[in-house]
Design a protein around this motif. Sequence first.
Motif, PDB file in Angstrom:
ATOM      1  N   LEU A   1      -5.663  -2.318  -0.581  1.00  0.00           N
ATOM      2  CA  LEU A   1      -4.602  -3.204  -0.099  1.00  0.00           C
ATOM      3  C   LEU A   1      -4.477  -3.178   1.420  1.00  0.00           C
ATOM      4  CD1 LEU A   1      -1.930  -2.328  -2.820  1.00  0.00           C
ATOM      5  CD2 LEU A   1      -3.145  -4.514  -2.590  1.00  0.00           C
ATOM      6  N   VAL A   2      -4.773  -2.023   2.008  1.00  0.00           N
ATOM      7  CA  VAL A   2      -4.648  -1.879   3.468  1.00  0.00           C
ATOM      8  C   VAL A   2      -5.944  -1.247   3.987  1.00  0.00           C
ATOM      9  CG1 VAL A   2      -3.113  -1.156   5.329  1.00  0.00           C
ATOM     10  CG2 VAL A   2      -2.212  -1.335   3.005  1.00  0.00           C
ATOM     11  N   PRO A   3      -7.042  -2.002   4.017  1.00  0.00           N
ATOM     12  CA  PRO A   3      -8.349  -1.406   4.318  1.00  0.00           C
ATOM     13  C   PRO A   3      -8.519  -0.911   5.748  1.00  0.00           C
ATOM     14  CG  PRO A   3      -8.504  -3.792   4.159  1.00  0.00           C
ATOM     15  CD  PRO A   3      -7.138  -3.442   3.695  1.00  0.00           C
ATOM     16  N   ASN A   4      -7.727  -1.401   6.665  1.00  0.00           N
ATOM     17  CA  ASN A   4      -7.914  -1.030   8.070  1.00  0.00           C
ATOM     18  C   ASN A   4      -6.873  -0.037   8.581  1.00  0.00           C
ATOM     19  OD1 ASN A   4     -10.198  -2.694   8.481  1.00  0.00           O
ATOM     20  ND2 ASN A   4      -8.850  -4.493   8.616  1.00  0.00           N
ATOM     21  N   ASP A   5      -6.197   0.646   7.657  1.00  0.00           N
ATOM     22  CA  ASP A   5      -5.212   1.647   8.040  1.00  0.00           C
ATOM     23  C   ASP A   5      -5.934   2.986   8.223  1.00  0.00           C
ATOM     24  OD1 ASP A   5      -3.229   3.552   8.248  1.00  0.00           O
ATOM     25  OD2 ASP A   5      -2.039   2.806   6.571  1.00  0.00           O
ATOM     26  N   PRO A   6      -6.043   3.487   9.455  1.00  0.00           N
ATOM     27  CA  PRO A   6      -6.794   4.725   9.673  1.00  0.00           C
ATOM     28  C   PRO A   6      -6.166   5.919   8.965  1.00  0.00           C
ATOM     29  CG  PRO A   6      -5.642   4.051  11.682  1.00  0.00           C
ATOM     30  CD  PRO A   6      -5.528   2.922  10.725  1.00  0.00           C
ATOM     31  N   GLU A   7      -4.852   5.993   8.947  1.00  0.00           N
ATOM     32  CA  GLU A   7      -4.191   7.119   8.287  1.00  0.00           C
ATOM     33  C   GLU A   7      -4.519   7.141   6.804  1.00  0.00           C
ATOM     34  OE1 GLU A   7       0.284   7.823   7.116  1.00  0.00           O
ATOM     35  OE2 GLU A   7       0.026   8.282   9.249  1.00  0.00           O
TER      36      GLU A   7
ATOM     37  N   ASP B   1      -6.254   9.980   4.397  1.00  0.00           N
ATOM     38  CA  ASP B   1      -5.666  10.477   3.148  1.00  0.00           C
ATOM     39  C   ASP B   1      -6.634  10.306   1.982  1.00  0.00           C
ATOM     40  OD1 ASP B   1      -3.353  11.106   4.522  1.00  0.00           O
ATOM     41  OD2 ASP B   1      -2.295   9.281   3.960  1.00  0.00           O
ATOM     42  N   LEU B   2      -7.341   9.184   1.978  1.00  0.00           N
ATOM     43  CA  LEU B   2      -8.322   8.947   0.925  1.00  0.00           C
ATOM     44  C   LEU B   2      -9.426  10.001   0.983  1.00  0.00           C
ATOM     45  CD1 LEU B   2      -9.471   7.197  -1.354  1.00  0.00           C
ATOM     46  CD2 LEU B   2     -10.523   5.728   0.386  1.00  0.00           C
ATOM     47  N   ALA B   3      -9.871  10.318   2.194  1.00  0.00           N
ATOM     48  CA  ALA B   3     -10.905  11.346   2.345  1.00  0.00           C
ATOM     49  C   ALA B   3     -10.425  12.687   1.802  1.00  0.00           C
ATOM     50  CB  ALA B   3     -11.301  11.478   3.820  1.00  0.00           C
TER      51      ALA B   3
ATOM     52  N   GLU C   1      -7.310   4.944  -3.784  1.00  0.00           N
ATOM     53  CA  GLU C   1      -8.279   3.846  -3.658  1.00  0.00           C
ATOM     54  C   GLU C   1      -7.569   2.501  -3.756  1.00  0.00           C
ATOM     55  OE1 GLU C   1     -12.559   5.571  -5.232  1.00  0.00           O
ATOM     56  OE2 GLU C   1     -11.150   4.744  -6.696  1.00  0.00           O
ATOM     57  N   LYS C   2      -6.558   2.403  -4.627  1.00  0.00           N
ATOM     58  CA  LYS C   2      -5.774   1.163  -4.735  1.00  0.00           C
ATOM     59  C   LYS C   2      -5.069   0.875  -3.417  1.00  0.00           C
ATOM     60  CE  LYS C   2      -3.565  -2.265  -6.770  1.00  0.00           C
ATOM     61  NZ  LYS C   2      -4.260  -3.510  -7.170  1.00  0.00           N
ATOM     62  N   ALA C   3      -4.483   1.928  -2.814  1.00  0.00           N
ATOM     63  CA  ALA C   3      -3.809   1.747  -1.527  1.00  0.00           C
ATOM     64  C   ALA C   3      -4.785   1.285  -0.467  1.00  0.00           C
ATOM     65  CB  ALA C   3      -3.151   3.059  -1.106  1.00  0.00           C
ATOM     66  N   ALA C   4      -5.978   1.887  -0.445  1.00  0.00           N
ATOM     67  CA  ALA C   4      -6.978   1.533   0.570  1.00  0.00           C
ATOM     68  C   ALA C   4      -7.483   0.114   0.393  1.00  0.00           C
ATOM     69  CB  ALA C   4      -8.139   2.518   0.520  1.00  0.00           C
TER      70      ALA C   4
ATOM     71  N   GLY D   1       0.787  -1.232   0.000  1.00  0.00           N
ATOM     72  CA  GLY D   1       0.000   0.000   0.000  1.00  0.00           C
ATOM     73  C   GLY D   1       0.816   1.278   0.000  1.00  0.00           C
ATOM     74  N   PHE D   2       2.054   1.251   0.515  1.00  0.00           N
ATOM     75  CA  PHE D   2       2.802   2.495   0.701  1.00  0.00           C
ATOM     76  C   PHE D   2       3.037   3.233  -0.607  1.00  0.00           C
ATOM     77  CE2 PHE D   2       6.706   4.977   0.834  1.00  0.00           C
ATOM     78  CZ  PHE D   2       6.478   5.780   1.934  1.00  0.00           C
TER      79      PHE D   2
END
Length: 605
Positions: free
Chosen positions: A86-92, A96-98, A81-84, A57-58
Amino acid sequence: MGTPKAARRAKEKASRQILDGPSPQERETLTALFNQGRYQEAGMLARGLTARFPRHGFGWKALGAALGGMGHAADAVVAMEKAASLVPNDPELQGDLAVVYRRAGRLRDAESAYRRLLSIRPDLAEAQNNLGNTLCDLERFDEAEAAFRAAIQIQPGCQDAHFNLANVLRDQGRIHEAIASYRMALELAPDDLQAHSNLLLALNYANPIDTESCRSEARRYAEAVARKTPYRFTEWACRRDPERLRLGFVSGDLRSHPVGYLIEGLLRGLDATRIEAIAYPTNPATDTVTNRLKNYFAAWKPIHGFGDEGAARRIHDDGVHILIDLTGHTAHNRLPVFALKPAPVQVSWLGYFATTGLAEMDYVLTDPWSTPSDRKKDFTETLWQLPETRLCFAPPPDEVPCSSLPPALENGYVTFGCFNNMTKINDDVIALWAHVLDAVPNSRLLLKAHQLGRASCRDRILKRFAANGISPSRLMLEGPTPHHAYLATYHRLDIALDPFPFSGGMTSIDSLWMGVPILTLQGSTLVSRQGTSILANAGLHDWIAKDKDDYIAKAIHHAKDVDRLLKLRSGMRPRLLDSPLCNTKRFASHFESAMWDMWRRHVAS
């Protein structure tokens, strides 16, 4: 089809890519590039990481951030969205997506991302605050208020949440609550200049206006600015004996805005052999009014992309003699630029209606009706009175004709109205207008404002009038419309009602232009005497009430005299055109004389 051994190797490689990722050094390099604003280089490095580690995800997150920094909002969303995924439970990552959703204008998706973030980490005050901002953008202000209050409950010292809560309360007309929240925001961050400006603006909506508090807060604002001001110009590039005075106009409202409408007449009337006008827009927004105004300026030099020192240097190097602020403590103001004193004479005019507090602001341009001589104590600046009016109106090019008959002749009842911002409609205003409606049988009240496009605002207004005994059947509540349709709505009014203590300016002139007389309550401050000045200059002194009882009495008297309303309506536009309010040449001459007299005083000092 590959061999079983090759397939196993591919699977092992994919597994390593989940576990493996960029090295600490690569992460540090990316962070450094972001901190330096080098988004293109960061994007190139991030793309390389997504190629090497497509299931990590990084790299995708970094690519999304870089694309966002370069202004490629839609591409940033795809990467984030691709990063999210891959790492759906990363709050940070959800935060960033928001952010990239908001930049792309996908507000509902941004709301969903913030809510997912809060489901993972419900104790994040910053996330609640950002959710509140997104809900404000969606004009869901009740929910936004709840989000800001939740942020404060999690973190009482969250200054942003106090500030944003104050803005929401102000826009709902809950002025005293808003003032309390601004004060809390300033306790937490005493040098927050925007919070200072918003507090000063809010104080002008409170009834009664506490002029001592306004002046004290303005001085505190000036002290905060002084702490951030590295120097002040003491020498200037302008000539002391010019053939033409070079005037700089600083504003964020050179567009479809009261300032844009009211400055056009002056610009049309200025004598180009005596005055050279330069515009310094502080807001990138433009429209058809902007395009018209540009034609009247000798130069158009935006400063919205400059820091305070850079903007001041640009103005100073242009050799401006007199710098005029058209914004005061309203949106897009650049008062800290004036604190650097880029011009030898500096003036506050038109866009604000109280003291700025700045020692570097020399004058406030006003008129005898707006600021009688006994109101000098309200200002840190020197009052400079134009002889008749501080406002001048140039008729709009897309002229909307007046209706010839008052609607009461057809309706059988009088329709009162007010098209001012709902922030001005405080509880005292509603109580007085309720008395007027009670005193004039079968009368109606039409309110039109941008806030009334929302059901929650309409419901709140109905409840506030109901608390004063006025049923919903007596009220008509309407949201915003294009300017020509807004003007045409005056055809449905017999009498306009001015709010207090923040009286109307452009709306009052619009009302007269469309043939509708306006009833105003004379106050003691500039902002509460705008209606007084406008009506006095239009020769309508009998529409100025000295107190609340007189306001009610005048409303009853004028509502009964439909024949006079008919005569006023048919003659109102010619009356206005013959008044100082529309005599652009005479106003420009008075303005030019004031500027030259200010300059001569400076040279002689």
